[in-house]
Design a protein around this motif. Structure first.
Motif, PDB file in Angstrom:
ATOM      1  N   UNK A  51       3.036  13.909  -2.881  1.00  0.00           N
ATOM      2  CA  UNK A  51       2.251  12.589  -2.761  1.00  0.00           C
ATOM      3  C   UNK A  51       3.103  11.408  -2.596  1.00  0.00           C
ATOM      4  N   UNK A  52       4.773  11.857  -2.881  1.00  0.00           N
ATOM      5  CA  UNK A  52       5.468  10.933  -2.659  1.00  0.00           C
ATOM      6  C   UNK A  52       5.818  10.612  -1.258  1.00  0.00           C
ATOM      7  N   UNK A  53       5.851   9.454  -0.668  1.00  0.00           N
ATOM      8  CA  UNK A  53       6.570   9.260   0.553  1.00  0.00           C
ATOM      9  C   UNK A  53       7.522   8.622   0.775  1.00  0.00           C
ATOM     10  N   UNK A  54       8.181   8.420   2.018  1.00  0.00           N
ATOM     11  CA  UNK A  54       9.313   7.492   2.288  1.00  0.00           C
ATOM     12  C   UNK A  54       8.874   5.955   2.464  1.00  0.00           C
ATOM     13  N   UNK A  69       1.916   9.907   2.843  1.00  0.00           N
ATOM     14  CA  UNK A  69       1.047  10.753   3.752  1.00  0.00           C
ATOM     15  C   UNK A  69      -0.267  10.951   3.125  1.00  0.00           C
ATOM     16  N   UNK A  70      -1.071  11.671   3.782  1.00  0.00           N
ATOM     17  CA  UNK A  70      -2.415  11.709   3.596  1.00  0.00           C
ATOM     18  C   UNK A  70      -2.690  12.437   2.183  1.00  0.00           C
ATOM     19  N   UNK A  71      -1.755  12.948   1.592  1.00  0.00           N
ATOM     20  CA  UNK A  71      -1.762  13.494   0.054  1.00  0.00           C
ATOM     21  C   UNK A  71      -1.756  12.546  -0.717  1.00  0.00           C
ATOM     22  N   UNK A  72      -1.370  11.212  -0.638  1.00  0.00           N
ATOM     23  CA  UNK A  72      -1.099  10.226  -1.300  1.00  0.00           C
ATOM     24  C   UNK A  72      -2.690   9.434  -1.692  1.00  0.00           C
ATOM     25  N   UNK A 119       1.806   5.858  -5.518  1.00  0.00           N
ATOM     26  CA  UNK A 119       0.942   6.210  -4.441  1.00  0.00           C
ATOM     27  C   UNK A 119      -0.493   5.853  -4.808  1.00  0.00           C
ATOM     28  N   UNK A 120      -1.519   5.595  -3.813  1.00  0.00           N
ATOM     29  CA  UNK A 120      -3.057   5.193  -4.460  1.00  0.00           C
ATOM     30  C   UNK A 120      -3.507   5.936  -5.424  1.00  0.00           C
ATOM     31  N   UNK A 121      -3.171   7.552  -5.388  1.00  0.00           N
ATOM     32  CA  UNK A 121      -3.893   8.264  -6.471  1.00  0.00           C
ATOM     33  C   UNK A 121      -3.266   8.404  -7.421  1.00  0.00           C
ATOM     34  N   UNK A 122      -2.119   7.206  -7.742  1.00  0.00           N
ATOM     35  CA  UNK A 122      -1.591   7.144  -9.145  1.00  0.00           C
ATOM     36  C   UNK A 122      -1.875   5.746  -9.703  1.00  0.00           C
ATOM     37  N   UNK A 123      -2.698   5.067  -8.884  1.00  0.00           N
ATOM     38  CA  UNK A 123      -2.871   3.669  -9.542  1.00  0.00           C
ATOM     39  C   UNK A 123      -4.543   3.188  -9.719  1.00  0.00           C
ATOM     40  N   UNK A 124      -4.554   2.738 -10.951  1.00  0.00           N
ATOM     41  CA  UNK A 124      -5.950   2.500 -11.538  1.00  0.00           C
ATOM     42  C   UNK A 124      -6.169   1.106 -11.823  1.00  0.00           C
ATOM     43  N   UNK A 125      -7.140   0.603 -11.057  1.00  0.00           N
ATOM     44  CA  UNK A 125      -7.466  -1.051 -11.357  1.00  0.00           C
ATOM     45  C   UNK A 125      -8.624  -0.658 -12.468  1.00  0.00           C
TER      46      UNK A 125
END
Length: 173
Positions: A51-54, A69-72, A119-125
């Motif tokens: 999930x980590x991108x460049x 990438x898409x996994x994020x 990445x988005x799947x590691x952030x919560x509003x």
């Protein structure tokens, strides 16, 4: 002849009973919440390393723009609508004199501020009716509430989850 006993409640006992009734739903929500970790936000079968991108340096604005990438952006749909409890750190989005009512919950101190956002799947509003005091922003917290899977953008980064907080408390180490 049957004697009928009248029960008289003192004002203090009525107030104590009212406070208990008011506190019970909050306690029941926290007690029934599933405790999760940041790894639980990644869908089963997707390794964290994927999930980590460049990224790319934006020299004009002196910032680093992550490229994921898409996994994020893959979310754990099993958490949609779930009552959860998750630890993290607060990055304020909306602050009033009473405290913070809207914030990003992030997995580590300084995320989104001093380094590129996770990445988005590691952030919560998180949105809360009860403000979190502004003097406790560097404390780790537990947030309990109803989780939604929802990709959205904030001024600090793209997020994958939204949480309506019922309870926020200091994380005891």
């Amino acid at each position: 002849m049957r004697q009928i006993h009248q029960t008289c409640f003192s004002r203090r006992s009525v107030l104590a009973l009212g406070a208990l009734v008011f506190a019970l739903p909050r306690h029941a929500i926290a007690a029934g919440a599933r405790e999760i970790t940041w790894e639980d936000l990644i869908p089963p079968g997707v390794p964290y390393s994927e999930i980590i991108g460049e990224g790319e340096l934006d020299e004009e604005n002196d910032s680093w723009n992550p490229i994921y990438d898409a996994n994020a952006t893959k979310l754990n749909e099993a958490l949609d609508g779930a009552s959860i409890r998750i630890p993290g750190f607060i990055v304020p989005l909306e602050v009033s004199p009473e405290g913070v009512t809207s914030f990003l919950l992030v997995p580590y101190v300084g995320a989104c501020i001093h380094v590129p956002p996770p990445p988005p799947n590691q952030l919560v509003v998180v949105r809360s009716e009860t403000p979190w005091p502004g003097d406790g922003l560097w404390d780790a917290v537990w947030v309990t509430g109803i989780m939604r899977t929802e990709l959205q953008s904030t001024e600090l980064g793209k997020t994958g989850y939204a949480l309506t907080a019922n309870q926020i408390e200091v994380y005891d180490w």
